[in-house]
Scaffold this motif. Structure first.
Motif, PDB file in Angstrom:
ATOM      1  N   ASN A 298       0.822  -1.211   0.000  1.00  0.00           N
ATOM      2  CA  ASN A 298       0.000   0.000   0.000  1.00  0.00           C
ATOM      3  C   ASN A 298       0.857   1.263   0.000  1.00  0.00           C
ATOM      4  N   ILE A 299       1.893   1.262   0.823  1.00  0.00           N
ATOM      5  CA  ILE A 299       2.756   2.451   0.916  1.00  0.00           C
ATOM      6  C   ILE A 299       3.514   2.657  -0.400  1.00  0.00           C
ATOM      7  N   HIS A 300       4.009   1.575  -0.975  1.00  0.00           N
ATOM      8  CA  HIS A 300       4.735   1.682  -2.239  1.00  0.00           C
ATOM      9  C   HIS A 300       3.826   2.222  -3.350  1.00  0.00           C
ATOM     10  N   ALA A 301       2.592   1.703  -3.390  1.00  0.00           N
ATOM     11  CA  ALA A 301       1.656   2.142  -4.435  1.00  0.00           C
ATOM     12  C   ALA A 301       1.316   3.622  -4.257  1.00  0.00           C
ATOM     13  N   LEU A 302       1.058   4.006  -3.027  1.00  0.00           N
ATOM     14  CA  LEU A 302       0.713   5.396  -2.726  1.00  0.00           C
ATOM     15  C   LEU A 302       1.868   6.335  -3.093  1.00  0.00           C
ATOM     16  N   ALA A 303       3.073   5.943  -2.697  1.00  0.00           N
ATOM     17  CA  ALA A 303       4.255   6.761  -2.984  1.00  0.00           C
ATOM     18  C   ALA A 303       4.418   6.948  -4.494  1.00  0.00           C
ATOM     19  N   ASN A 304       4.184   5.872  -5.231  1.00  0.00           N
ATOM     20  CA  ASN A 304       4.331   5.943  -6.678  1.00  0.00           C
ATOM     21  C   ASN A 304       3.302   6.903  -7.294  1.00  0.00           C
TER      22      ASN A 304
ATOM     23  N   LEU B 113      13.402   0.022  -9.317  1.00  0.00           N
ATOM     24  CA  LEU B 113      13.697   0.935  -8.200  1.00  0.00           C
ATOM     25  C   LEU B 113      12.398   1.533  -7.665  1.00  0.00           C
ATOM     26  N   ASP B 114      12.308   1.722  -6.357  1.00  0.00           N
ATOM     27  CA  ASP B 114      11.134   2.413  -5.812  1.00  0.00           C
ATOM     28  C   ASP B 114      11.067   3.835  -6.373  1.00  0.00           C
ATOM     29  N   ALA B 115      12.187   4.545  -6.288  1.00  0.00           N
ATOM     30  CA  ALA B 115      12.201   5.911  -6.837  1.00  0.00           C
ATOM     31  C   ALA B 115      13.629   6.369  -7.081  1.00  0.00           C
ATOM     32  N   LEU B 116      13.762   7.253  -8.066  1.00  0.00           N
ATOM     33  CA  LEU B 116      15.035   7.923  -8.321  1.00  0.00           C
ATOM     34  C   LEU B 116      14.768   9.422  -8.171  1.00  0.00           C
ATOM     35  N   MET B 117      15.544  10.059  -7.299  1.00  0.00           N
ATOM     36  CA  MET B 117      15.347  11.493  -7.036  1.00  0.00           C
ATOM     37  C   MET B 117      16.668  12.213  -7.300  1.00  0.00           C
ATOM     38  N   LYS B 118      16.599  13.548  -7.366  1.00  0.00           N
ATOM     39  CA  LYS B 118      17.843  14.287  -7.564  1.00  0.00           C
ATOM     40  C   LYS B 118      17.818  15.637  -6.872  1.00  0.00           C
ATOM     41  N   ASP B 119      19.018  16.155  -6.712  1.00  0.00           N
ATOM     42  CA  ASP B 119      19.183  17.486  -6.149  1.00  0.00           C
ATOM     43  C   ASP B 119      20.334  18.080  -6.955  1.00  0.00           C
ATOM     44  N   GLY B 120      20.024  18.848  -7.977  1.00  0.00           N
ATOM     45  CA  GLY B 120      21.060  19.270  -8.921  1.00  0.00           C
ATOM     46  C   GLY B 120      21.572  18.039  -9.655  1.00  0.00           C
ATOM     47  N   ASP B 121      22.902  17.838  -9.579  1.00  0.00           N
ATOM     48  CA  ASP B 121      23.488  16.660 -10.245  1.00  0.00           C
ATOM     49  C   ASP B 121      23.766  15.533  -9.258  1.00  0.00           C
ATOM     50  N   ASP B 122      23.194  15.627  -8.070  1.00  0.00           N
ATOM     51  CA  ASP B 122      23.335  14.549  -7.077  1.00  0.00           C
ATOM     52  C   ASP B 122      22.079  13.683  -7.147  1.00  0.00           C
ATOM     53  N   TYR B 123      22.277  12.386  -7.315  1.00  0.00           N
ATOM     54  CA  TYR B 123      21.136  11.469  -7.512  1.00  0.00           C
ATOM     55  C   TYR B 123      20.992  10.507  -6.333  1.00  0.00           C
ATOM     56  N   PHE B 124      19.746  10.104  -6.081  1.00  0.00           N
ATOM     57  CA  PHE B 124      19.432   9.253  -4.932  1.00  0.00           C
ATOM     58  C   PHE B 124      18.462   8.147  -5.360  1.00  0.00           C
ATOM     59  N   ILE B 125      18.884   6.919  -5.139  1.00  0.00           N
ATOM     60  CA  ILE B 125      17.972   5.793  -5.365  1.00  0.00           C
ATOM     61  C   ILE B 125      17.280   5.548  -4.031  1.00  0.00           C
ATOM     62  N   LEU B 126      15.952   5.578  -4.030  1.00  0.00           N
ATOM     63  CA  LEU B 126      15.229   5.361  -2.767  1.00  0.00           C
ATOM     64  C   LEU B 126      14.646   3.962  -2.707  1.00  0.00           C
ATOM     65  N   ASP B 127      14.759   3.364  -1.532  1.00  0.00           N
ATOM     66  CA  ASP B 127      14.109   2.077  -1.290  1.00  0.00           C
ATOM     67  C   ASP B 127      13.368   2.187   0.039  1.00  0.00           C
ATOM     68  N   TYR B 128      12.043   2.138  -0.014  1.00  0.00           N
ATOM     69  CA  TYR B 128      11.257   2.282   1.218  1.00  0.00           C
ATOM     70  C   TYR B 128      11.146   0.925   1.891  1.00  0.00           C
ATOM     71  N   LYS B 129      11.437   0.904   3.177  1.00  0.00           N
ATOM     72  CA  LYS B 129      11.324  -0.348   3.928  1.00  0.00           C
ATOM     73  C   LYS B 129      10.322  -0.188   5.067  1.00  0.00           C
ATOM     74  N   THR B 130       9.267  -0.995   5.019  1.00  0.00           N
ATOM     75  CA  THR B 130       8.343  -0.999   6.162  1.00  0.00           C
ATOM     76  C   THR B 130       8.754  -2.106   7.130  1.00  0.00           C
TER      77      THR B 130
END
Ligand code: SF4
Length: 209
Positions: free
Chosen positions: A41-47, A103-120
């Protein structure tokens, strides 16, 4: 050409018998629905949220515990970075093999990238060298090509903590080496080791002899 997901690699390393049931004989055993419900549920909502969909109708359906978890995710500093993609399928060729996953999500801040993995639930025991970490970082590195930094973030929603893994050139060499080794091992296995004793908490226990 052989292609492997992090789950396949982990399963092979933990129990060749399970790998044989799951990926050679293709026996699929559904987990009880309740087992993954919260995380799903959390993964679907986040997406939906990250893709800009209207989630207002979904929120009332969350349990009180899920609402708390969702709030923690919303407040997470990495979840608040700039969105690049979510539920993102990536793959990369490593020597003679393909590895990949979602991947759950790929985010960025300028040219810095972050692969996110949500763990319940729990984060991996050795997160830096977990197959998921290695595969996702290698795949993201291939697709991004030019970036300032790349990190893997396990968002531990249970304890409201982040586990941050840096990626740099020495690690890339190491990860490619580890992944090549296990992929080679699987593809060269003609006879799987089926000698392991049946264990209690495995969904394949009823097939195990
Ligand atoms: S029950 Fe244990 S030995 Fe049998 S497949 Fe599962 S993990 Fe392997």
């Amino acid at each position: 050409m052989n292609s492997f997901s992090p789950n396949m690699l982990k399963t092979f390393e933990n129990c060749q018998k399970k790998y044989y049931f799951k990926y050679v004989q293709n026996i699929s055993v559904p987990q009880p629905v309740s087992f993954f419900e919260k995380g799903k549920n959390i993964h679907a909502l986040a997406n939906y949220y990250l893709k800009g969909a209207d989630i207002s109708k979904l929120l009332p359906a969350l349990s009180p515990e899920e609402k708390q978890i969702w709030q923690k995710l919303l407040e997470n500093e990495f979840f608040q970075k700039t969105y690049v993609n979510s539920e993102y399928n990536l793959s990369a060729k490593i020597n003679d093999f393909w590895v990949g996953g979602r991947l759950d999500a790929l985010m960025k801040d300028g040219d810095d990238y972050f692969i996110l993995d949500y763990k319940t639930g729990a984060i991996p025991k050795n997160p830096e060298y977990d197959y998921q970490t290695m595969v996702y970082l290698i795949c993201a590195d291939r697709v991004l090509k030019n970036y300032n930094s790349l990190k893997f973030i396990y968002i531990d929603l249970k304890n409201n903590k982040n586990y941050v893994i840096d990626f740099y050139s020495e690690k890339k060499v190491q990860y490619v080496e580890y992944l090549t080794k296990i992929c080679n091992k699987i593809s060269q296995t003609l006879e799987f080791d089926l000698s392991s004793e049946k264990c209690k908490f495995c969904e394949y226990a009823k097939f195990c002899y």
